[in-house]
Design a protein around this motif. Structure first.
Motif, PDB file in Angstrom:
ATOM      1  N   PHE A 250       0.847  -1.183   0.000  1.00  0.00           N
ATOM      2  CA  PHE A 250       0.000   0.000   0.000  1.00  0.00           C
ATOM      3  C   PHE A 250       0.884   1.235   0.000  1.00  0.00           C
ATOM      4  O   PHE A 250       1.886   1.277   0.708  1.00  0.00           O
ATOM      5  CB  PHE A 250      -0.892   0.024   1.253  1.00  0.00           C
ATOM      6  CG  PHE A 250      -1.764  -1.177   1.394  1.00  0.00           C
ATOM      7  CD1 PHE A 250      -3.024  -1.209   0.831  1.00  0.00           C
ATOM      8  CD2 PHE A 250      -1.312  -2.295   2.083  1.00  0.00           C
ATOM      9  CE1 PHE A 250      -3.828  -2.315   0.957  1.00  0.00           C
ATOM     10  CE2 PHE A 250      -2.105  -3.413   2.210  1.00  0.00           C
ATOM     11  CZ  PHE A 250      -3.369  -3.429   1.646  1.00  0.00           C
ATOM     12  N   GLN A 251       0.515   2.231  -0.781  1.00  0.00           N
ATOM     13  CA  GLN A 251       1.269   3.478  -0.815  1.00  0.00           C
ATOM     14  C   GLN A 251       0.292   4.646  -0.763  1.00  0.00           C
ATOM     15  O   GLN A 251      -0.738   4.639  -1.439  1.00  0.00           O
ATOM     16  CB  GLN A 251       2.117   3.591  -2.071  1.00  0.00           C
ATOM     17  CG  GLN A 251       2.975   4.845  -2.096  1.00  0.00           C
ATOM     18  CD  GLN A 251       3.871   4.908  -3.307  1.00  0.00           C
ATOM     19  OE1 GLN A 251       3.391   5.077  -4.422  1.00  0.00           O
ATOM     20  NE2 GLN A 251       5.170   4.766  -3.081  1.00  0.00           N
ATOM     21  N   LEU A 252       0.637   5.647   0.033  1.00  0.00           N
ATOM     22  CA  LEU A 252      -0.162   6.859   0.163  1.00  0.00           C
ATOM     23  C   LEU A 252       0.790   8.041   0.034  1.00  0.00           C
ATOM     24  O   LEU A 252       1.848   8.070   0.678  1.00  0.00           O
ATOM     25  CB  LEU A 252      -0.853   6.876   1.527  1.00  0.00           C
ATOM     26  CG  LEU A 252      -1.982   7.859   1.731  1.00  0.00           C
ATOM     27  CD1 LEU A 252      -3.132   7.568   0.765  1.00  0.00           C
ATOM     28  CD2 LEU A 252      -2.488   7.769   3.162  1.00  0.00           C
ATOM     29  N   ILE A 253       0.434   9.007  -0.814  1.00  0.00           N
ATOM     30  CA  ILE A 253       1.277  10.177  -1.046  1.00  0.00           C
ATOM     31  C   ILE A 253       0.424  11.422  -0.857  1.00  0.00           C
ATOM     32  O   ILE A 253      -0.593  11.591  -1.516  1.00  0.00           O
ATOM     33  CB  ILE A 253       1.866  10.184  -2.473  1.00  0.00           C
ATOM     34  CG1 ILE A 253       2.700   8.932  -2.725  1.00  0.00           C
ATOM     35  CG2 ILE A 253       2.686  11.445  -2.711  1.00  0.00           C
ATOM     36  CD1 ILE A 253       3.149   8.775  -4.165  1.00  0.00           C
TER      37      ILE A 253
ATOM     38  N   GLU B 152      -1.615  24.361  -4.142  1.00  0.00           N
ATOM     39  CA  GLU B 152      -2.099  23.067  -4.659  1.00  0.00           C
ATOM     40  C   GLU B 152      -1.890  21.998  -3.605  1.00  0.00           C
ATOM     41  O   GLU B 152      -0.865  22.001  -2.915  1.00  0.00           O
ATOM     42  CB  GLU B 152      -1.327  22.668  -5.918  1.00  0.00           C
ATOM     43  CG  GLU B 152      -1.531  23.570  -7.102  1.00  0.00           C
ATOM     44  CD  GLU B 152      -0.771  23.070  -8.321  1.00  0.00           C
ATOM     45  OE1 GLU B 152      -0.814  21.861  -8.610  1.00  0.00           O
ATOM     46  OE2 GLU B 152      -0.116  23.897  -8.972  1.00  0.00           O
ATOM     47  N   TYR B 153      -2.825  21.075  -3.493  1.00  0.00           N
ATOM     48  CA  TYR B 153      -2.661  19.950  -2.577  1.00  0.00           C
ATOM     49  C   TYR B 153      -3.447  18.764  -3.110  1.00  0.00           C
ATOM     50  O   TYR B 153      -4.472  18.924  -3.780  1.00  0.00           O
ATOM     51  CB  TYR B 153      -3.101  20.307  -1.152  1.00  0.00           C
ATOM     52  CG  TYR B 153      -4.437  20.991  -1.070  1.00  0.00           C
ATOM     53  CD1 TYR B 153      -5.597  20.263  -0.829  1.00  0.00           C
ATOM     54  CD2 TYR B 153      -4.535  22.360  -1.230  1.00  0.00           C
ATOM     55  CE1 TYR B 153      -6.822  20.888  -0.761  1.00  0.00           C
ATOM     56  CE2 TYR B 153      -5.764  23.001  -1.155  1.00  0.00           C
ATOM     57  CZ  TYR B 153      -6.900  22.256  -0.917  1.00  0.00           C
ATOM     58  OH  TYR B 153      -8.119  22.875  -0.844  1.00  0.00           O
ATOM     59  N   SER B 154      -2.934  17.576  -2.837  1.00  0.00           N
ATOM     60  CA  SER B 154      -3.598  16.367  -3.315  1.00  0.00           C
ATOM     61  C   SER B 154      -3.104  15.156  -2.532  1.00  0.00           C
ATOM     62  O   SER B 154      -2.080  15.205  -1.862  1.00  0.00           O
ATOM     63  CB  SER B 154      -3.335  16.151  -4.809  1.00  0.00           C
ATOM     64  OG  SER B 154      -1.972  15.897  -5.033  1.00  0.00           O
ATOM     65  N   VAL B 155      -3.862  14.070  -2.661  1.00  0.00           N
ATOM     66  CA  VAL B 155      -3.506  12.781  -2.063  1.00  0.00           C
ATOM     67  C   VAL B 155      -3.643  11.725  -3.152  1.00  0.00           C
ATOM     68  O   VAL B 155      -4.671  11.654  -3.826  1.00  0.00           O
ATOM     69  CB  VAL B 155      -4.421  12.432  -0.866  1.00  0.00           C
ATOM     70  CG1 VAL B 155      -4.138  11.040  -0.357  1.00  0.00           C
ATOM     71  CG2 VAL B 155      -4.260  13.458   0.249  1.00  0.00           C
ATOM     72  N   ASP B 156      -2.591  10.928  -3.340  1.00  0.00           N
ATOM     73  CA  ASP B 156      -2.598   9.807  -4.286  1.00  0.00           C
ATOM     74  C   ASP B 156      -2.473   8.512  -3.492  1.00  0.00           C
ATOM     75  O   ASP B 156      -1.905   8.506  -2.399  1.00  0.00           O
ATOM     76  CB  ASP B 156      -1.429   9.898  -5.266  1.00  0.00           C
ATOM     77  CG  ASP B 156      -1.417  11.189  -6.066  1.00  0.00           C
ATOM     78  OD1 ASP B 156      -2.475  11.821  -6.202  1.00  0.00           O
ATOM     79  OD2 ASP B 156      -0.336  11.561  -6.557  1.00  0.00           O
ATOM     80  N   MET B 157      -2.978   7.419  -4.049  1.00  0.00           N
ATOM     81  CA  MET B 157      -2.851   6.122  -3.377  1.00  0.00           C
ATOM     82  C   MET B 157      -2.685   5.012  -4.397  1.00  0.00           C
ATOM     83  O   MET B 157      -3.050   5.156  -5.555  1.00  0.00           O
ATOM     84  CB  MET B 157      -4.056   5.838  -2.476  1.00  0.00           C
ATOM     85  CG  MET B 157      -5.420   5.853  -3.138  1.00  0.00           C
ATOM     86  SD  MET B 157      -5.967   4.370  -4.018  1.00  0.00           S
ATOM     87  CE  MET B 157      -5.948   3.130  -2.819  1.00  0.00           C
TER      88      MET B 157
END
Length: 170
Positions: free
Chosen positions: A70-73, A90-95
C-alpha cells in the motif's frame, strides 16, 4: 528571476514493513519584470511538502493478503511567486495498492488513483496596477489498473563476482 532554496528529504523505516519519506522544499524567489513604466516584479517565499508512506504485508503463511503493498502520497505546494502575481496553492492525495504473485513474485497487479479527494487544481492570481484576474481549473482525477510481468532474472550486479583464482606475477 533569481532563486535561493533548500530541500530536505529523510527516509525512515518503521519496523520491517513500513516506511515514510517526508520532503520539505523552500525557496525565496525574486522575479524582475518591467514593461515600459509598469513594474511587474514580485518576490516572496515558496515552499512545498510531500509525504510518501509505504506498507507491505508479508507473512510466512500462505494467504491472499501476503505480498500486498500500500502506498499513500500527500503533497502541498504553497502559493508560488511569479511575475504579475501568484499561483494558487495546490494539494492532493494519491494512493496505490499492489499485489505481487506467481513464483519469485514475477507478476504484479497495481490499482492506483491520483488526487483521491479531487482537491488538486491549477490557478493563478494576476494583480498589477492596471488589472486583476483570478483563474483556476481542476486537474483530471485518474484511476489505473496495471499488470506487470518480469521476464528472465532481474538480478543486476554492479561488479562481477570476485575471481577466486588469484594470479600473482612475481
Amino acid at each position: 528571476m533569481n532563486r535561493l532554496g533548500a530541500e530536505f528529504t529523510v527516509q525512515h523505516k518503521i519496523g520491517e514493513f513500513f516506511d515514510i519519506t517526508p520532503t520539505i522544499n523552500g525557496e525565496y524567489q525574486v522575479a524582475n519584470a518591467k514593461v515600459g513604466d509598469l513594474d511587474l516584479g514580485n518576490k516572496g517565499f515558496n515552499w512545498e511538502a510531500k509525504l510518501i508512506s509505504n506498507y507491505k504485508i508479508v507473512t510466512t503463511k500462505s494467504s491472499f493478503f501476503n505480498n500486498f503493498g500500500f502506498q499513500l502520497i500527500g503533497e502541498y505546494e504553497s502559493p508560488r511567486v511569479m511575475p504579475q502575481g501568484n499561483r494558487i496553492p495546490e494539494y492532493s492525495v494519491d494512493m496505490a495498492i499492489r499485489k505481487d504473485f506467481l513464483k519469485k513474485k514475477k507478476a504484479s497487479l497495481t490499482f492506483s488513483a491520483n488526487d483521491v479527494f479531487w482537491t488538486d487544481r491549477d490557478g493563478a492570481v494576476f494583480d498589477t496596477e492596471s488589472f486583476y484576474q483570478e483563474s483556476s481549473r481542476r486537474n483530471v482525477r485518474s484511476f489505473r489498473l496495471t499488470f506487470s510481468y518480469k521476464f528472465g532474472d532481474a538480478e543486476f550486479k554492479l561488479f562481477n563476482q570476485r575471481n577466486n583464482n588469484e594470479d600473482n606475477d612475481d
